[in-house]
Design a protein around this motif. Structure first.
Motif, PDB file in Angstrom:
ATOM      1  N   LYS A   1      40.880  35.184  26.181  1.00  0.00           N
ATOM      2  CA  LYS A   1      40.479  36.009  27.323  1.00  0.00           C
ATOM      3  C   LYS A   1      41.538  37.079  27.585  1.00  0.00           C
ATOM      4  CE  LYS A   1      38.333  32.098  29.772  1.00  0.00           C
ATOM      5  NZ  LYS A   1      38.423  31.278  31.010  1.00  0.00           N
ATOM      6  N   PRO A   2      41.131  38.265  28.032  1.00  0.00           N
ATOM      7  CA  PRO A   2      42.124  39.274  28.433  1.00  0.00           C
ATOM      8  C   PRO A   2      43.013  38.743  29.550  1.00  0.00           C
ATOM      9  CG  PRO A   2      39.927  40.237  28.298  1.00  0.00           C
ATOM     10  CD  PRO A   2      39.740  38.753  28.177  1.00  0.00           C
ATOM     11  N   VAL A   3      44.222  39.265  29.608  1.00  0.00           N
ATOM     12  CA  VAL A   3      45.166  38.849  30.642  1.00  0.00           C
ATOM     13  C   VAL A   3      44.577  39.035  32.035  1.00  0.00           C
ATOM     14  CG1 VAL A   3      47.364  39.478  31.734  1.00  0.00           C
ATOM     15  CG2 VAL A   3      47.250  39.144  29.257  1.00  0.00           C
ATOM     16  N   ARG A   4      43.945  40.183  32.262  1.00  0.00           N
ATOM     17  CA  ARG A   4      43.376  40.444  33.589  1.00  0.00           C
ATOM     18  C   ARG A   4      42.342  39.388  33.969  1.00  0.00           C
ATOM     19  NH1 ARG A   4      43.004  45.266  36.728  1.00  0.00           N
ATOM     20  NH2 ARG A   4      41.508  44.972  38.432  1.00  0.00           N
ATOM     21  N   GLN A   5      41.485  39.015  33.016  1.00  0.00           N
ATOM     22  CA  GLN A   5      40.453  38.015  33.305  1.00  0.00           C
ATOM     23  C   GLN A   5      41.079  36.671  33.655  1.00  0.00           C
ATOM     24  OE1 GLN A   5      37.510  37.503  30.212  1.00  0.00           O
ATOM     25  NE2 GLN A   5      36.708  35.600  31.106  1.00  0.00           N
ATOM     26  N   GLN A   6      42.111  36.258  32.920  1.00  0.00           N
ATOM     27  CA  GLN A   6      42.774  34.990  33.219  1.00  0.00           C
ATOM     28  C   GLN A   6      43.363  35.001  34.631  1.00  0.00           C
ATOM     29  OE1 GLN A   6      45.271  33.081  30.133  1.00  0.00           O
ATOM     30  NE2 GLN A   6      44.697  34.788  28.793  1.00  0.00           N
ATOM     31  N   ILE A   7      43.982  36.118  34.998  1.00  0.00           N
ATOM     32  CA  ILE A   7      44.586  36.217  36.328  1.00  0.00           C
ATOM     33  C   ILE A   7      43.509  36.169  37.410  1.00  0.00           C
ATOM     34  CG2 ILE A   7      45.898  37.692  37.898  1.00  0.00           C
ATOM     35  CD1 ILE A   7      47.410  38.750  35.456  1.00  0.00           C
ATOM     36  N   GLU A   8      42.440  36.903  37.226  1.00  0.00           N
ATOM     37  CA  GLU A   8      41.380  36.930  38.237  1.00  0.00           C
ATOM     38  C   GLU A   8      40.739  35.558  38.398  1.00  0.00           C
ATOM     39  OE1 GLU A   8      40.077  41.652  37.817  1.00  0.00           O
ATOM     40  OE2 GLU A   8      38.973  40.100  36.706  1.00  0.00           O
ATOM     41  N   GLU A   9      40.537  34.847  37.287  1.00  0.00           N
ATOM     42  CA  GLU A   9      39.988  33.497  37.373  1.00  0.00           C
ATOM     43  C   GLU A   9      40.992  32.557  38.036  1.00  0.00           C
ATOM     44  OE1 GLU A   9      38.685  32.180  33.537  1.00  0.00           O
ATOM     45  OE2 GLU A   9      37.167  33.757  33.347  1.00  0.00           O
ATOM     46  N   GLY A  10      42.256  32.739  37.726  1.00  0.00           N
ATOM     47  CA  GLY A  10      43.281  31.915  38.347  1.00  0.00           C
ATOM     48  C   GLY A  10      43.386  32.157  39.845  1.00  0.00           C
ATOM     49  N   ILE A  11      43.283  33.400  40.256  1.00  0.00           N
ATOM     50  CA  ILE A  11      43.331  33.716  41.687  1.00  0.00           C
ATOM     51  C   ILE A  11      42.161  33.063  42.411  1.00  0.00           C
ATOM     52  CG2 ILE A  11      43.043  35.589  43.363  1.00  0.00           C
ATOM     53  CD1 ILE A  11      44.766  37.332  41.533  1.00  0.00           C
ATOM     54  N   ARG A  12      40.972  33.125  41.830  1.00  0.00           N
ATOM     55  CA  ARG A  12      39.813  32.482  42.456  1.00  0.00           C
ATOM     56  C   ARG A  12      40.007  30.974  42.546  1.00  0.00           C
ATOM     57  NH1 ARG A  12      36.933  36.492  39.441  1.00  0.00           N
ATOM     58  NH2 ARG A  12      36.490  35.026  37.752  1.00  0.00           N
ATOM     59  N   PHE A  13      40.585  30.393  41.505  1.00  0.00           N
ATOM     60  CA  PHE A  13      40.865  28.954  41.508  1.00  0.00           C
ATOM     61  C   PHE A  13      41.801  28.586  42.657  1.00  0.00           C
ATOM     62  CE2 PHE A  13      43.872  25.604  40.263  1.00  0.00           C
ATOM     63  CZ  PHE A  13      43.019  24.539  40.019  1.00  0.00           C
ATOM     64  N   HIS A  14      42.865  29.353  42.818  1.00  0.00           N
ATOM     65  CA  HIS A  14      43.833  29.039  43.866  1.00  0.00           C
ATOM     66  C   HIS A  14      43.293  29.356  45.262  1.00  0.00           C
ATOM     67  CE1 HIS A  14      47.036  27.774  41.267  1.00  0.00           C
ATOM     68  NE2 HIS A  14      46.945  28.865  40.536  1.00  0.00           N
ATOM     69  N   GLN A  15      42.438  30.358  45.369  1.00  0.00           N
ATOM     70  CA  GLN A  15      41.831  30.650  46.663  1.00  0.00           C
ATOM     71  C   GLN A  15      40.972  29.490  47.139  1.00  0.00           C
ATOM     72  OE1 GLN A  15      39.952  34.432  45.799  1.00  0.00           O
ATOM     73  NE2 GLN A  15      41.626  35.604  46.730  1.00  0.00           N
ATOM     74  N   LYS A  16      40.255  28.839  46.210  1.00  0.00           N
ATOM     75  CA  LYS A  16      39.460  27.664  46.575  1.00  0.00           C
ATOM     76  C   LYS A  16      40.360  26.490  46.948  1.00  0.00           C
ATOM     77  CE  LYS A  16      35.419  28.729  43.697  1.00  0.00           C
ATOM     78  NZ  LYS A  16      34.609  28.291  42.517  1.00  0.00           N
ATOM     79  N   ARG A  17      41.448  26.360  46.234  1.00  0.00           N
ATOM     80  CA  ARG A  17      42.332  25.209  46.453  1.00  0.00           C
ATOM     81  C   ARG A  17      43.170  25.352  47.709  1.00  0.00           C
ATOM     82  NH1 ARG A  17      46.569  22.800  41.891  1.00  0.00           N
ATOM     83  NH2 ARG A  17      47.205  20.952  43.071  1.00  0.00           N
ATOM     84  N   TYR A  18      43.689  26.561  47.950  1.00  0.00           N
ATOM     85  CA  TYR A  18      44.604  26.768  49.072  1.00  0.00           C
ATOM     86  C   TYR A  18      44.005  27.624  50.184  1.00  0.00           C
ATOM     87  CZ  TYR A  18      48.024  25.058  45.683  1.00  0.00           C
ATOM     88  OH  TYR A  18      48.709  24.302  44.769  1.00  0.00           O
ATOM     89  N   HIS A  19      42.775  28.055  50.008  1.00  0.00           N
ATOM     90  CA  HIS A  19      42.060  28.872  50.985  1.00  0.00           C
ATOM     91  C   HIS A  19      42.647  30.276  51.099  1.00  0.00           C
ATOM     92  CE1 HIS A  19      39.780  25.321  51.981  1.00  0.00           C
ATOM     93  NE2 HIS A  19      40.891  24.659  52.270  1.00  0.00           N
ATOM     94  N   ASP A  20      43.925  30.370  51.433  1.00  0.00           N
ATOM     95  CA  ASP A  20      44.553  31.695  51.502  1.00  0.00           C
ATOM     96  C   ASP A  20      45.938  31.602  50.863  1.00  0.00           C
ATOM     97  OD1 ASP A  20      45.306  34.270  52.011  1.00  0.00           O
ATOM     98  OD2 ASP A  20      45.741  33.930  54.134  1.00  0.00           O
ATOM     99  N   PRO A  21      46.017  31.653  49.525  1.00  0.00           N
ATOM    100  CA  PRO A  21      47.318  31.474  48.868  1.00  0.00           C
ATOM    101  C   PRO A  21      48.248  32.667  48.988  1.00  0.00           C
ATOM    102  CG  PRO A  21      45.633  31.959  47.251  1.00  0.00           C
ATOM    103  CD  PRO A  21      44.927  31.838  48.567  1.00  0.00           C
ATOM    104  N   GLY A  22      47.794  33.770  49.637  1.00  0.00           N
ATOM    105  CA  GLY A  22      48.682  34.914  49.806  1.00  0.00           C
ATOM    106  C   GLY A  22      48.806  35.741  48.550  1.00  0.00           C
ATOM    107  N   LYS A  23      50.025  36.141  48.248  1.00  0.00           N
ATOM    108  CA  LYS A  23      50.268  36.977  47.082  1.00  0.00           C
ATOM    109  C   LYS A  23      50.396  36.114  45.829  1.00  0.00           C
ATOM    110  CE  LYS A  23      52.598  40.350  50.022  1.00  0.00           C
ATOM    111  NZ  LYS A  23      53.867  41.048  50.343  1.00  0.00           N
ATOM    112  N   HIS A  24      50.412  36.801  44.669  1.00  0.00           N
ATOM    113  CA  HIS A  24      50.409  36.070  43.410  1.00  0.00           C
ATOM    114  C   HIS A  24      51.470  36.618  42.458  1.00  0.00           C
ATOM    115  CE1 HIS A  24      46.377  35.457  45.117  1.00  0.00           C
ATOM    116  NE2 HIS A  24      46.448  34.275  44.556  1.00  0.00           N
ATOM    117  N   LEU A  25      52.000  35.700  41.645  1.00  0.00           N
ATOM    118  CA  LEU A  25      52.878  36.062  40.544  1.00  0.00           C
ATOM    119  C   LEU A  25      52.164  35.698  39.247  1.00  0.00           C
ATOM    120  CD1 LEU A  25      56.270  34.615  41.846  1.00  0.00           C
ATOM    121  CD2 LEU A  25      55.513  36.995  41.921  1.00  0.00           C
TER     122      LEU A  25
END
Length: 314
Positions: free
Chosen positions: A68-92
């Protein structure tokens, strides 16, 4: 009474979440990425087979896929963490798998620019090896660090050359020291990680590493207990030499890690004390069957009980 901790919060160690709250004013979540890198001790440049303990698939989240492209992995990861933490804030963007500076600078620029272009990504965490860092790449990372959070995680695993040779790291401890010092010279944040229980190391050997590491210009540090992962070369080493390995009962590990961080530079931010592995892959003869957060609660309770803290005997 407890010491007046220099890092400005009530926890008994310089904790990662509080560090990011001080730095960014809010929660920051790492999003793991597999950008398809390899390592010089896998492709034959310095060795074959990789580190004997290595199995990235055991630790990569499901959304990490080098196809997967890097951007796609990050976007999927952000969605994963948003579900888990509701509002995870910023991302690295966390480039974790294998050696993430092991490529020409042109490729690194393309990959890291793609990651930083994703909305909400405020920086990079880049896992690498001591022998895959040079001044040209550090100059590039220094440039990025002017406007983003950038930290290089330079794996050490052990401070002893005999251990590094046995686990097929393909570099010496001095190379690690040189790489950490050079990275700091460029004004770039630098972290490392250490594994406790590697073959041939005594508890005294490991405790001595606290003083060795405390002399280095590190910002962050990770620790974890040795785990035996199905399919790795270390399994065969263990089968032939089980007496050389140290697998801790949890209560004994809590006592050990307390003694270790008492000797550790209190300026180091501690990111992790424990490792988890999928049960179906974990062949360790001693397993704790607790989540990382549960183990951390037990450690903090132990530190309070014995009135200890990071740097108490530094």
């Amino acid at each position: 009474m407890c010491a007046n901790y220099s890092w400005g919060h009530e926890r008994r160690f310089n904790a990662y979440p509080q560090y990011f709250k001080r730095t960014f004013g809010q929660r920051v979540q790492k999003v793991s990425i597999d950008a398809g890198f390899t390592c010089p001790n896998r492709d034959g440049t310095v060795a074959h087979g990789g580190c004997t303990f290595c199995d990235n698939d055991a630790f990569n989240p499901a959304y990490c896929d080098p196809a997967k492209p890097v951007r796609q992995q990050i976007e999927e990861g952000i969605r994963f963490h948003q579900k888990r933490y509701h509002d995870p804030g910023k991302h690295l963007a966390y480039f974790q798998a294998f050696t993430n500076t092991y490529a020409p600078l042109e490729r690194l620029r393309a990959i890291y620019d793609e990651a930083l272009a994703v909305p909400g990504v405020v920086g990079l965490v880049i896992g690498t090896r001591p022998d895959c860092i040079d001044r040209e790449k550090l100059a590039y990372f220094r440039e990025l660090a002017q406007s983003h959070y950038v930290i290089l995680e330079i794996g050490i695993e052990s401070c002893y050359d005999r251990t590094l040779k046995r686990i097929n790291r393909g570099h010496s401890y001095q190379q690690a020291v040189d790489a950490i010092e050079l990275t700091a010279e460029y004004g770039i944040k630098v972290g490392t990680h250490l594994i406790f229980g590697l073959p041939g190391e005594s508890e005294d050997d490991m405790l001595a590493e606290a003083e060795m590491l405390s002399k280095l210009p590190l910002d962050n540090i990770k620790f974890h207990q040795l785990q035996l992962i199905r399919g790795t070369a270390m399994v065969k080493d263990y089968q032939h030499h089980p007496q050389d390995f140290l697998f801790y009962e949890l209560d004994v590990y809590l006592e050990f890690i307390t003694r270790f961080i008492e000797r550790l530079n209190p300026a180091f931010v501690i990111e992790r004390f424990f490792a988890e592995a999928p049960p179906e892959k974990n062949l360790s003869p001693i397993q704790w069957d607790l989540r990382n957060d549960q183990m951390l609660q037990l450690l903090e309770k132990h530190l309070a009980t014995v009135d200890s803290w990071q740097g108490k005997h530094y």
